[in-house]
Structure formats: structure tokens, C-alpha cells
Motif scaffolding. Structure first.
Motif, PDB file in Angstrom:
ATOM      1  N   VAL A  90      20.971  32.532  10.771  1.00 41.80           N
ATOM      2  CA  VAL A  90      20.951  30.874  11.439  1.00 41.80           C
ATOM      3  C   VAL A  90      22.129  30.438  10.828  1.00 41.80           C
ATOM      4  CG1 VAL A  90      20.250  29.375  10.756  1.00 41.80           C
ATOM      5  CG2 VAL A  90      18.668  30.863  10.990  1.00 41.80           C
TER       6      VAL A  90
ATOM      7  N   LYS B 190      23.694  24.744   8.725  1.00 44.16           N
ATOM      8  CA  LYS B 190      23.420  23.591   9.152  1.00 44.16           C
ATOM      9  C   LYS B 190      23.684  22.243   8.886  1.00 44.16           C
ATOM     10  CE  LYS B 190      19.367  21.541   7.311  1.00 44.16           C
ATOM     11  NZ  LYS B 190      18.173  22.030   6.219  1.00 44.16           N
TER      12      LYS B 190
ATOM     13  N   LYS C 210      21.525  29.426  15.267  1.00 37.90           N
ATOM     14  CA  LYS C 210      22.119  30.293  15.610  1.00 37.90           C
ATOM     15  C   LYS C 210      23.651  31.684  15.629  1.00 37.90           C
ATOM     16  CE  LYS C 210      17.831  33.882  16.003  1.00 37.90           C
ATOM     17  NZ  LYS C 210      17.421  34.647  14.767  1.00 37.90           N
TER      18      LYS C 210
ATOM     19  N   ARG D  18      21.553  22.377  13.389  1.00 39.27           N
ATOM     20  CA  ARG D  18      20.717  23.920  13.327  1.00 39.27           C
ATOM     21  C   ARG D  18      21.297  24.722  14.823  1.00 39.27           C
ATOM     22  NH1 ARG D  18      16.851  20.265  12.756  1.00 39.27           N
ATOM     23  NH2 ARG D  18      16.739  19.653  10.073  1.00 39.27           N
TER      24      ARG D  18
END
Length: 216
Positions: free
Chosen positions: A52, A55, A33, A31
């Protein structure tokens, strides 16, 4: 957690599924940012958080050519090369896949973004692989009208150009006006038909000071 109690499966929207016969020893979920870096005069760089990133889910395993009860999840094993070809087909496609890892919270739509395969000496027929998935989000491309909030029933503005006018000068004729204003003297008849009510029945009788409307 006992990985033998977990099942790793991929399924597409057409119902084609692949149950991985050998569970990976680990699954990596990344993950991140997102930042936009801007440069401030005499102040150096500044990171501005943007949200974000998508993923990533990654794991490695292999497709065995021969069943071994010590690590295989089931006996009817897929042909290793056929299984790899299916993964390659999915990677080249544009539709999302559903990745399910039982015993975990992983039950998500993904795109297969990369896969590597390799062979090892002494293990003929086995194909080892590394897979990377990126979580997939539905999106919709909105039209300009939708983005601006306008409705389909709204009246479009009239963008038709306003016709120019010309005031008749001494010595003018319809032919000379058409040549000067419309680019061709042969368009004098268009000029006349658009101003018949002003000129009258004789196109040769135009009077200085008359305001003629130029045809579009």
C-alpha cells in the motif's frame, strides 16, 4: 455530519499550532496500492502487487481577513498571509506534523507535501488554499552490521595480506631484489631487516635458495 462541530488543527513538534478558522466543505483521503510492472516475453505486461502506498489527505478552505460568525470557528483570526507563511515553512521543513480533525478518526502524523494559494476579487485580504498531506511513517536506517545480524563484539576477520616470498637466485643482491620486487633498490635495508635471522649479520652474504619474505 455538521462540519461546524469539527475542528481542523495542525501542530508541529515545537508546539506551534494552527487552528483553521473555516472548516473545509469536504476532506478527500486517497489510498492506492503499489504495483511493479514487469514485461514477459510474448506475454505482455504483468502487474505485481508491492503493498500500500502512503495515504494522501487533501482539503481546501480559506483564511478570512474579517470575522464572520456564519462560518468562522473563532473570533481571533490569524493574519491570512502569516498563516500561509507558516504553512510554507512547514512544507519546507523535514519534521512531521500532527493533523487532527475532531469528530473523525483523523489524528495522524503527516508531511505537508503541497499547497496552493489564491485570491478572489471582491474579497480583499482573504487567502484561499488547497492542501495535500502524506501520512508519515517513522523509519530507521540500519547499518550493514545490523542488517547482517552481526554483533558489535564479534571479531573482525584479519584481512592483512600475506607477505610474498622470494627465493634467492645466483647473482642476486639485496639491492637487485628490492629493485625487482619492491620497486626501488633503496629499500634493500627494509628487506634485510625483515630477514636478518635468515641472512645473518652481513647483508652482502645472501645464499641462493634462501627464502626471503618481502616487506609489506
Amino acid at each position: 455530519m455538521d462540519t461546524k462541530e469539527m475542528n481542523f488543527t495542525l501542530e508541529d513538534s515545537n508546539g506551534i499550532s494552527l487552528w483553521f478558522p473555516v472548516n473545509p466543505s469536504e476532506v478527500n483521503i486517497r489510498r492506492d496500492k503499489s504495483f511493479e510492472t514487469i514485461t514477459i516475453i510474448r506475454g505482455g505486461e504483468l502487474d505485481v502487487p508491492q503493498g500500500v502506498k502512503v495515504k494522501e489527505i487533501a482539503f481546501s478552505s480559506f483564511f478570512p481577513a474579517v470575522y464572520d460568525a456564519s462560518y468562522c470557528k473563532y473570533k481571533q483570526l490569524p493574519d491570512p498571509q502569516t498563516a500561509m507563511n507558516q504553512l510554507n515553512t512547514w512544507m519546507e521543513g523535514r519534521d512531521p506534523l500532527r493533523l487532527i480533525i475532531t469528530g473523525t478518526d483523523v489524528n495522524v502524523l503527516v508531511m505537508l507535501s503541497a499547497h496552493n494559494s489564491s485570491f478572489k476579487g471582491g474579497e480583499p485580504g482573504d487567502v484561499y488554499f488547497d492542501l495535500i498531506f502524506r501520512t508519515w511513517k517513522d523509519y530507521k536506517i540500519r547499518t550493514l552490521a545490523e542488517r547482517s545480524g552481526s554483533s558489535g563484539g564479534q571479531t573482525r576477520p584479519d584481512v592483512k595480506p600475506i607477505s610474498a616470498t622470494y627465493q634467492v637466485q645466483p647473482g642476486d643482491s639485496l639491492w637487485s631484489i628490492a629493485k625487482m620486487k619492491l620497486g626501488s633498490g633503496s629499500r634493500w635495508r627494509d628487506l634485510y631487516e625483515g630477514n636478518r635471522t635468515i641472512i645473518g649479520d652481513d647483508p652482502d652474504l645472501i645464499v641462493p635458495g634462501q627464502e626471503l619474505v618481502m616487506p609489506v
